[in-house]
Design an enzyme around this catalytic site. Sequence first.
Site, mmCIF file in Angstrom:
data_model
loop_
_atom_site.group_PDB
_atom_site.id
_atom_site.type_symbol
_atom_site.label_atom_id
_atom_site.label_comp_id
_atom_site.label_asym_id
_atom_site.label_seq_id
_atom_site.Cartn_x
_atom_site.Cartn_y
_atom_site.Cartn_z
ATOM 1 N N ASP A 117 49.457 12.161 58.361
ATOM 2 C CA ASP A 117 49.767 11.003 59.195
ATOM 3 C C ASP A 117 51.249 10.682 59.018
ATOM 4 O O ASP A 117 51.794 10.832 57.917
ATOM 5 C CB ASP A 117 48.968 9.780 58.739
ATOM 6 C CG ASP A 117 47.525 9.799 59.201
ATOM 7 O OD1 ASP A 117 47.032 10.859 59.595
ATOM 8 O OD2 ASP A 117 46.875 8.738 59.129
ATOM 9 N N HIS A 180 47.578 17.918 54.265
ATOM 10 C CA HIS A 180 46.612 18.967 54.568
ATOM 11 C C HIS A 180 47.319 20.227 55.070
ATOM 12 O O HIS A 180 48.476 20.178 55.505
ATOM 13 C CB HIS A 180 45.631 18.461 55.622
ATOM 14 C CG HIS A 180 44.815 17.280 55.177
ATOM 15 N ND1 HIS A 180 43.451 17.335 54.995
ATOM 16 C CD2 HIS A 180 45.177 15.999 54.871
ATOM 17 C CE1 HIS A 180 43.008 16.143 54.602
ATOM 18 N NE2 HIS A 180 44.039 15.324 54.522
ATOM 19 N N SER A 267 56.965 8.948 51.409
ATOM 20 C CA SER A 267 57.130 10.349 51.053
ATOM 21 C C SER A 267 57.292 11.200 52.305
ATOM 22 O O SER A 267 57.333 10.680 53.413
ATOM 23 C CB SER A 267 55.948 10.814 50.201
ATOM 24 O OG SER A 267 54.755 10.212 50.647
#
Length: 307
Positions: A117, A180, A267
């Site tokens: 995201d 991911h 991040s």
Amino acid sequence: MAAEPVQYWHRAKKTVETERIYGERWLRFVYENPVGRLTLALLVRRTIFSQYYGWRMNRRISANQVLPFIVAFDLDVDDFAKSAFAFKTFNEFFYRALKPSARPIAPDGNVAVLPADGRHLVFPDVDAAAGFDVKGARFTLAELFGEADQPAGERELAPQFAGGAMLISRLAPPDYHRFHFPVAGRAAEALTVPGWLYSVHPVALRRNLRWLVENRRMVTLIDSPAFGPVAMVEIGATCVGRIRQTYAAGRDVAKGEEKGLFSYGGSCVITVFGRGRIRFDDDLLEQSAHHRETYARMGGRMGMRPA
């Protein structure tokens, strides 16, 4: 003079929006004020500062911040894998897991998906990447992969990706903070590159894009049958106490499978493809051409393997 806003394109809503920046006053003080920049050099960029903040977010009392944070940023609790009342610390909430149905993975083996995201920028040619509104500021792949100090003939990763394509995915504190795999393949061990812990927010990177290659980071090579070698680089930042890898190295991974998570703080994840291996989706290309990030969720389309 009013502070320059940070705007992004919302892929789902198809609108340009202004980012609500968590801790904006502190962030702008540290990176835009001369006194703040002294604090940055002496303390904020150092590991001990982020370790201290991470310790605070791991204390039981920090759980009191969870519900106000959810309300302030209008987070969808129906996506959470467990109740919003079940988190024992703020950090546990921060790297929360989601229900699998909350982030569907775009099908088709020839499609690569967004690894996290966040707000995304793409560069079809890494050799020409400038981005983040820092004109003329660039970094090399050798620097990104931690190979800049090695003789050119001994570098392993940078030559494989020369002239390739890059996706920069920036995660803000309200975002889902697990990352991911964007493609299926065999994932090697993640290698650690030591460094500082500067912020990766545009407020900071507009001053110095090169902080992306000066921060602590982890580099993983994925051997993908569809896309060839793909490199993932997770970049730590101020108040990110830890980059934790949750996958098992040396085995095949599925597209969209969890790779790891960030402890508390903003991040960044950078994904790099070899030359001619991917064609980014049009909306990502269009917005990035205007140096504007695109907000989209993990599992959404990033692009396709060229025919």
